[in-house]
Motif scaffolding. Structure first.
Motif, PDB file in Angstrom:
ATOM      1  N   LEU A 170      14.280   7.122  -2.668  1.00 18.37           N
ATOM      2  CA  LEU A 170      13.310   8.206  -2.913  1.00 18.37           C
ATOM      3  C   LEU A 170      13.964   9.573  -2.722  1.00 18.37           C
ATOM      4  O   LEU A 170      13.743  10.495  -3.515  1.00 18.37           O
ATOM      5  N   ILE A 195       2.223   6.108  -7.881  1.00 17.46           N
ATOM      6  CA  ILE A 195       1.191   6.940  -8.512  1.00 17.46           C
ATOM      7  C   ILE A 195       1.753   8.336  -8.808  1.00 17.46           C
ATOM      8  O   ILE A 195       1.519   8.903  -9.877  1.00 17.46           O
ATOM      9  N   VAL A 196       2.519   8.858  -7.861  1.00 20.27           N
ATOM     10  CA  VAL A 196       3.114  10.194  -8.064  1.00 20.27           C
ATOM     11  C   VAL A 196       3.988  10.186  -9.325  1.00 20.27           C
ATOM     12  O   VAL A 196       3.918  11.090 -10.163  1.00 20.27           O
ATOM     13  N   THR A 211       0.824  -1.212   0.000  1.00 20.21           N
ATOM     14  CA  THR A 211       0.000   0.000   0.000  1.00 20.21           C
ATOM     15  C   THR A 211       0.860   1.265   0.000  1.00 20.21           C
ATOM     16  O   THR A 211       0.608   2.206  -0.757  1.00 20.21           O
ATOM     17  N   VAL A 212       1.876   1.260   0.838  1.00 22.82           N
ATOM     18  CA  VAL A 212       2.699   2.468   0.959  1.00 22.82           C
ATOM     19  C   VAL A 212       3.494   2.694  -0.337  1.00 22.82           C
ATOM     20  O   VAL A 212       3.729   3.836  -0.744  1.00 22.82           O
ATOM     21  N   VAL A 234       1.912   4.772  -3.271  1.00 21.33           N
ATOM     22  CA  VAL A 234       1.889   6.247  -3.237  1.00 21.33           C
ATOM     23  C   VAL A 234       2.962   6.858  -4.163  1.00 21.33           C
ATOM     24  O   VAL A 234       2.617   7.580  -5.118  1.00 21.33           O
ATOM     25  N   PRO A 235       4.256   6.576  -3.940  1.00 19.94           N
ATOM     26  CA  PRO A 235       5.244   7.178  -4.859  1.00 19.94           C
ATOM     27  C   PRO A 235       5.124   6.655  -6.284  1.00 19.94           C
ATOM     28  O   PRO A 235       5.535   7.334  -7.226  1.00 19.94           O
ATOM     29  N   VAL A 291       5.228  15.082 -13.432  1.00 17.79           N
ATOM     30  CA  VAL A 291       6.240  14.665 -12.447  1.00 17.79           C
ATOM     31  C   VAL A 291       7.279  13.785 -13.138  1.00 17.79           C
ATOM     32  O   VAL A 291       8.489  13.946 -12.957  1.00 17.79           O
ATOM     33  N   THR A 323       2.445  10.399 -12.872  1.00 24.46           N
ATOM     34  CA  THR A 323       1.898  11.692 -13.302  1.00 24.46           C
ATOM     35  C   THR A 323       2.860  12.299 -14.331  1.00 24.46           C
ATOM     36  O   THR A 323       4.051  12.471 -14.031  1.00 24.46           O
ATOM     37  N   MET A 351       9.974  -0.479  -2.505  1.00 25.22           N
ATOM     38  CA  MET A 351       9.003  -0.442  -1.418  1.00 25.22           C
ATOM     39  C   MET A 351       7.926  -1.498  -1.632  1.00 25.22           C
ATOM     40  O   MET A 351       7.689  -2.332  -0.781  1.00 25.22           O
ATOM     41  N   TRP A 385      14.075   7.733  -8.012  1.00 28.00           N
ATOM     42  CA  TRP A 385      12.710   7.673  -7.471  1.00 28.00           C
ATOM     43  C   TRP A 385      12.041   6.357  -7.894  1.00 28.00           C
ATOM     44  O   TRP A 385      11.273   5.766  -7.152  1.00 28.00           O
TER      45      TRP A 385
END
Lengths: 174, 492
Positions: free
Chosen positions: B427, B355-356, B348-349, B352-353, B362, B359, B378, B371
């Motif tokens: 990250l 999905i970021v 789950t955690v 997040v990065p 990004v 973009t 993760m 990144w």
């Protein structure tokens, strides 16, 4: 800077995820009937799911407004300077490397051999734009430098043993 | 009794898969640590060695985790459908042959294209490696892929035989209302159907681009479209790597209900979520190509939108379901349940990065920076692989009387913290614009690399402890009839 926004946003949501998992782990030793828990949290899930979809929609619409693929709208009679970039193992052929602050530039990027990555770094070594350099294709990067200085071009796609040595410089003056 | 004896015999093969998979993961961590130390300026490593390590690390990690993930799927799926043990064994044999070929290609013939083998790099190495090295690696990958393809075809055959079609394996007849929710296929069958669909597609794409590269290496006058090759490479790599999580999550669906005494049944929303995952996993590989502006623009925009959407099934259904089932359940925490819970956190955690990064604006300044390994270390390192480790502890508990000790518990804590350290280091590096896949770093980029390497050492020690426990289990069950007595006692 986009990287900072990305980092803070990620950190915020990652900490939220950690907090939720932490609370559930702390509450895991209590024992309660599952049916009331399911009833309550299924309801909450509907709200959570809808909120997430709305958040993603807003972010999608906001972030897709301006895409790096599109040529920016320049002022009348202000055409961009076209710069041909050819990557090759292990260097760059760039048709022009000196520019003026505020000068709109279009880098037309290709490769003479394998895949490379054309990444432009500012003086603080922050990546400010990139595209892939691919044989037989031309990818475009649109940029207008706001600050004078020496910018660096680094290869961002693994291309062989001297990949990390593929560095060129661009000079931007007032 | 006959069934138990058969299952015990199958467990030997499953345990062999897991032991090989987990050991290779541990060894690959060492290559990862060495690369980070070199990037951190602590270790002097020739670029040739660095990029060979890079190639073996990426290929080995995904291959090993896929092997172990397949074992997790096979262990539980055999309870619902009739799988062929011969084909499962054949996959292991093909994998071992493939692994040996890849290792010889990389270390004896200095092949270093990274796992992406982006056409035409295998043939155009600027004299760094030759034809033999490239062929050993590419054909080795092909052999590995054929083994997996055979296994997934067998899984698909077994599901179709029992449920009628792959659509029914995904519960489409329940979604459409033709069948009651109570008759929905079990979560394990749904997940296995999804993995079969996506991986048969991925492996076909992978085999195609591998053969294209092989032909080009043998005869460079045969050329192919580099953009098509890139699409095929990422379709293969993205789907195959992600399928490891979808195989691993079967352990979550099966183990958490046993520990909490709460059912985790497939309902309509659950089935819709898995159909979404199936479709999105197949098409979102284009988020690896957001910096190829020659791609059709609509494909890249869909790459962002569907990557966002692909987060929904895990965030709203699977992770939420895991949290609900554990919440106030009175769960007994041990190594298996602890690791399984942590794995859901990791997955789950890591979303997040990811999905970021999907973009487009990004990605324009973060694609191919560190990144990217940050987010996948993760959700793979703290998600998929931890599902596998959790299952290994579950199996050793189910299948023997072996107890865990303090070292195992310390290893669990150390592993969790260290992978957070490794991923966090990546990250931060990504936020600092540090390029990935670089043999050396500028001084400003070295700090997070050293931090990641130190964290990696802790992770490698922890994995060693996990593997030692599992090898002890294998020794215990092989020693005389200890396992048999244990099973008969359980049965009684």
């Amino acid at each position: 800077m986009i990287q900072t926004v990305a980092w803070i946003t990620s950190l915020f949501f990652m900490l939220m995820v950690a907090a939720v998992f932490g609370v559930v782990a702390l509450k895991s030793k209590e024992r309660k009937d599952y049916e009331p828990i399911k009833k309550k949290w299924y309801k909450a899930r509907t709200f959570y799911g809808i909120s997430l979809v709305v958040l993603m929609l807003v972010l999608t619409i906001y972030t897709l407004r301006e895409l790096p693929y599109n040529q920016p709208v320049y002022g009348q009679g202000k055409d961009p300077t076209i710069v041909d970039v050819e990557a090759l193992q292990f260097g760059w052929n760039i048709s022009q490397t000196s520019f003026k602050v505020g000068e709109p530039i279009e880098f037309d990027v290709t490769s003479a051999d394998v895949n490379h990555g054309f990444g432009i770094y500012d003086e603080d070594m922050n990546l400010i734009a990139q595209t892939q350099a691919m044989p037989e294709y031309v990818n475009k990067v649109y940029i207008t430098f706001d600050e004078p200085g020496t910018y660096e071009v680094l290869c961002l796609e693994y291309c062989g043993l001297a990949h990390h040595l593929m560095i060129a410089t661009l000079e931007v003056t007032e | 009794m006959e069934m138990i004896r058969k299952k015990r015999s199958d467990n030997s093969l499953i345990a062999t898969y897991l032991a090989i998979g987990a050991t290779v993961v541990g060894v690959m961590m060492i290559f990862g640590i060495l690369m980070l130390l070199a990037q951190g300026g602590v270790l002097e490593l020739q670029p040739a060695a660095f990029y060979q390590f890079l190639t073996i690390h990426g290929t080995g990690m995904i291959g090993a985790a896929a092997l172990a993930g397949a074992a997790v799927m096979w262990y539980f799926l055999r309870n619902y459908v009739d799988l062929s043990k011969k084909i499962f064994g054949l996959n292991l044999l093909f994998s071992l042959i493939g692994i040996v070929m890849v290792i010889i290609g990389v270390f004896s013939f200095e092949y270093a294209s990274s796992w992406t083998f982006l056409y035409p790099l295998p043939a155009l190495s600027a004299n760094a490696w030759g034809t033999i090295g490239a062929l050993l690696y590419l054909v080795g990958m092909l052999v590995l892929g054929v083994g997996f393809l055979l296994m997934y075809i067998d899984v698909g055959r077994a599901i179709i035989k029992k449920y009628g079609s792959l659509g029914k394996g995904l519960g489409w007849d329940v979604i459409s209302g033709k069948k009651a929710e109570a008759d929905a296929p079990p979560a394990t069958v749904v997940a296995s159907t999804m993995v079969t669909i996506v991986n048969v597609t991925a492996l076909t794409a992978g085999a195609t681009v591998l053969i294209m590269n092989i032909i080009n290496v043998i005869n460079p006058s045969f050329t192919f479209d580099p953009l098509l090759a890139k699409n095929l490479t990422y379709a293969f790599g993205h789907i195959f790597a992600n399928s490891i999580i979808y195989m691993g999550v079967i352990a979550v669906y099966e183990i958490l209900p046993r520990y909490t005494n709460r059912p985790w049944k497939a309902n309509r929303i659950f089935l819709i979520a898995w159909t979404m995952s199936t479709s999105f996993t197949l098409v979102i590989y284009t988020h690896h190509m957001l910096m190829d502006s020659v791609m059709p623009k609509w494909m890249l925009i869909m790459g962002q939108i569907l990557s966002y959407a692909n987060g929904l099934p895990v965030l709203v259904i699977t992770a939420y379901g895991a949290l609900m089932i554990v919440y106030k359940s009175g769960i007994k925490w041990d190594m298996a349940s602890g690791l399984i819970f942590i794995s859901m956190f990791g997955w789950t955690v890591g979303v997040v990065p990811a999905i970021v990064d999907a973009t487009i604006v990004v990605n324009h300044v973060m694609h191919n920076t560190k990144w990217v390994p940050g987010h996948f270390h993760m959700y793979m390192g703290l998600g998929a692989v931890v599902m596998i480790f959790g299952f290994m502890y579950f199996l050793s508990k189910e299948d023997s009387s072996l107890k865990t000790n303090l070292f195992d518990r310390i290893a669990l804590i150390c592993y969790t913290l260290s992978i957070i350290g490794v991923s966090g280091g990546f990250l931060v590096s990504g936020a600092l614009s540090t390029p990935r896949r670089w043999a050396t770093h500028f001084p400003d980029w070295m700090g997070p690399a050293v931090f990641g390497a130190v964290s990696g050492v802790l992770a490698a020690i922890s994995v060693t402890i996990f593997v030692i426990h599992f090898i002890r289990y294998m020794m215990v069950r092989n020693k005389g009839n200890e396992g048999k007595v244990f099973h008969e006692r359980k049965l009684a």
